[in-house]
Design an enzyme around this catalytic site. Structure first.
Site, mmCIF file in Angstrom:
data_model
loop_
_atom_site.group_PDB
_atom_site.id
_atom_site.type_symbol
_atom_site.label_atom_id
_atom_site.label_comp_id
_atom_site.label_asym_id
_atom_site.label_seq_id
_atom_site.Cartn_x
_atom_site.Cartn_y
_atom_site.Cartn_z
ATOM 1 N N HIS A 82 -24.359 -18.789 -15.965
ATOM 2 C CA HIS A 82 -23.203 -18.009 -16.391
ATOM 3 C C HIS A 82 -21.936 -18.693 -15.912
ATOM 4 C CE1 HIS A 82 -22.203 -14.134 -18.270
ATOM 5 N NE2 HIS A 82 -21.046 -14.314 -17.662
ATOM 6 N N ASP A 161 -21.043 -2.794 -18.127
ATOM 7 C CA ASP A 161 -20.276 -4.039 -18.222
ATOM 8 C C ASP A 161 -19.726 -4.221 -19.633
ATOM 9 O OD1 ASP A 161 -19.203 -6.572 -17.273
ATOM 10 O OD2 ASP A 161 -20.651 -7.460 -18.641
ATOM 11 N N ARG A 168 -11.100 -4.570 -19.951
ATOM 12 C CA ARG A 168 -10.434 -5.584 -19.115
ATOM 13 C C ARG A 168 -9.760 -6.630 -19.988
ATOM 14 N NH1 ARG A 168 -14.861 -8.140 -16.112
ATOM 15 N NH2 ARG A 168 -13.249 -9.435 -15.187
ATOM 16 N N SER A 183 -19.255 -8.097 -12.935
ATOM 17 C CA SER A 183 -19.528 -8.256 -14.358
ATOM 18 C C SER A 183 -20.599 -9.334 -14.574
ATOM 19 C CB SER A 183 -18.217 -8.640 -15.067
ATOM 20 O OG SER A 183 -18.456 -9.138 -16.342
ATOM 21 N N LYS A 187 -24.981 -8.444 -15.242
ATOM 22 C CA LYS A 187 -25.702 -8.924 -16.431
ATOM 23 C C LYS A 187 -26.917 -9.750 -16.015
ATOM 24 C CE LYS A 187 -21.993 -10.724 -18.654
ATOM 25 N NZ LYS A 187 -20.789 -10.079 -18.147
#
Ligand code: URA
Length: 434
Positions: A82, A161, A168, A183, A187
């Protein structure tokens, strides 16, 4: 408990308890805490911060807002990566199939565009038919049968999220370390990965502007992974200039496909190889980083990574004709090549300005739920340190609106700064956190 009291407590800089955080996240997921309350709370978190304990509780509450996948009966080792968000960051599109082509399984939950940074889901949706809302059952089946999955938050998986992310994006509450860490990690926990590589971006085109801030975010995410029984490694990578050349959804898909054919921009290819190599080490496919780099390089060249990308697109309903022939991908009405206004060495190519120009062209959202224009964006042709002659192509604009094109031209020209003297190229990475 009342949501408003939790907002006030955070506004006043106090530490929230586990129960307060869980109450707020569960209420927001159900809809009893409203969007405007969640936006106000997110702004309070951005301004007042959170302790590591609060951020960990927030991550766990968000991961628990939907189902959490247990992959133990499906695969021995599930890998994931990520990025904390950047400009031109199409790394997942190359790294996931590359690692899968080396025999490892990657189950990834990605996000959409966030502020000036692009989102993997928006990019992949440039390919007609590609689905990013897999159910839990579909995720598990595809991971087992195809070996790679690329989906988004749904009402099943990390829904808190999904909802907070969309708010956001349009309320100026992205660059808050507790919100980024929770966040990203919620995930990862929900999708069940046990080995994770985090690509923590640093620079003008990242949410963390300094190496210090990025390192502290990286340490926090690695710690959350450990507390949750997972293993994570974080790379700190440069995001002062765009990664690769292309910025904008379909343009980035095209560049990722070129890279999957062994070409593509050198910086982007090397970046992808490095991230993939860390995954190959974590996944025990290779014993040393140099062996992993060699294998990743060969796998990009021999076409097997591209074949896995094709498998991924086809498994999620995408039309593979667009992958085989990227010239079919959405194209903008106006394409303008802008020449260099002077000769010299590039001293700065401001990623943030370029990301914002791309969003203003329509590649990102101004309000929640805004449609994305997949065709538009910018191709930045040079890197910091390059010598460019006056009149040589500097960047290309892809727009569907002439007024927006004019504004983007001025903004992207201003993002390029020049020097008469030689300039050192920027590094790709600043370190690793384990
Ligand atoms: N990626 C995410 O998933 N969340 C963030 O907040 C930033 C990047």
């Amino acid at each position: 408990m009342r949501a408003v009291d939790i907002i006030i407590k955070k506004r006043d800089g106090k530490e929230l308890t586990r129960d307060e955080i869980r109450f707020f996240v569960a209420g927001f997921t159900r809809g009893t805490v409203t969007d405007y309350q969640a936006s106000a709370w997110a702004m309070a978190v951005l301004l007042k911060g959170m302790t590591d304990r609060e951020t960990t509780q927030l991550t766990l509450a968000m991961a628990d807002s939907g189902e959490k996948l247990d992959l133990s009966g499906v695969v021995d080792l599930a890998l994931d990566k990520h990025s904390t968000g950047g400009v031109g960051d199409k790394t997942t599109l190359v790294v996931e199939p590359l690692v899968a082509a080396c025999g490892l399984r990657v189950g990834k939950m990605s996000g959409r565009g966030l502020g000036f940074s692009g989102g993997t889901l928006d990019k992949m949706e440039s390919i007609p038919g590609f689905r990013t809302d897999l159910t839990k059952e579909e995720f598990l089946r595809q991971l087992k049968e195809v070996g790679l999955v690329l989906t988004g938050q749904t009402s099943d998986l990390a829904p808190a999220d999904g909802k907070l992310y969309a708010l956001r994006d349009v309320t100026g509450t992205v660059p808050a370390p507790p919100l980024i860490a929770s966040s990203v990690m919620s995930k990862k926990l929900a999708a069940g990965a046990n080995r994770i590589v985090l690509d923590v971006k640093v620079g003008t085109g990242a949410f963390m502007k300094t190496q210090e801030e990025a390192r502290s975010l990286a340490k926090l995410m690695v710690k959350i992974a450990r507390l949750a029984g997972r293993k994570a490694v974080a790379l700190l990578s440069d995001m002062n200039q765009p990664l690769g050349h292309a910025v904008g959804n379909a343009l980035e898909v095209k560049e990722a496909i070129e890279t999957l054919h062994g070409g593509g921009p050198t910086d982007f290819r090397q970046h992808a190889i490095e991230v993939a190599s860390q995954l190959l080490l974590l996944g025990q496919a290779e014993k040393t980083l140099s062996a992993a780099r060699k294998r990743a390089g060969v796998t990009l060249k021999d076409g097997s990574a591209f074949e896995r990308f094709r498998d991924l697109v086809s498994a999620q309903g995408g039309d593979v004709r667009y992958v085989d022939d990227p010239s079919l991908l959405p194209r903008a009405k106006f394409v303008e090549e802008v020449p260099a206004p002077r000769s010299g060495y590039l001293k700065w190519v401001d990623a943030r300005q370029i990301g914002e120009a791309s969003v203003a062209l329509g590649a990102g959202r101004a309000k929640k739920g805004d449609p994305i224009d997949h065709a538009v964006g910018i191709v930045v042709l040079h890197k910091v340190g390059d010598r460019v002659a006056k009149g040589a192509p500097l960047f290309t604009l892809h727009a569907n609106d002439q007024t927006k094109l004019e504004a983007a031209r001025a903004q992207v020209l201003a993002a390029h700064q020049w020097s008469a003297k030689k300039v050192k190229p920027l590094p790709l990475f600043y370190g690793t956190v384990k």
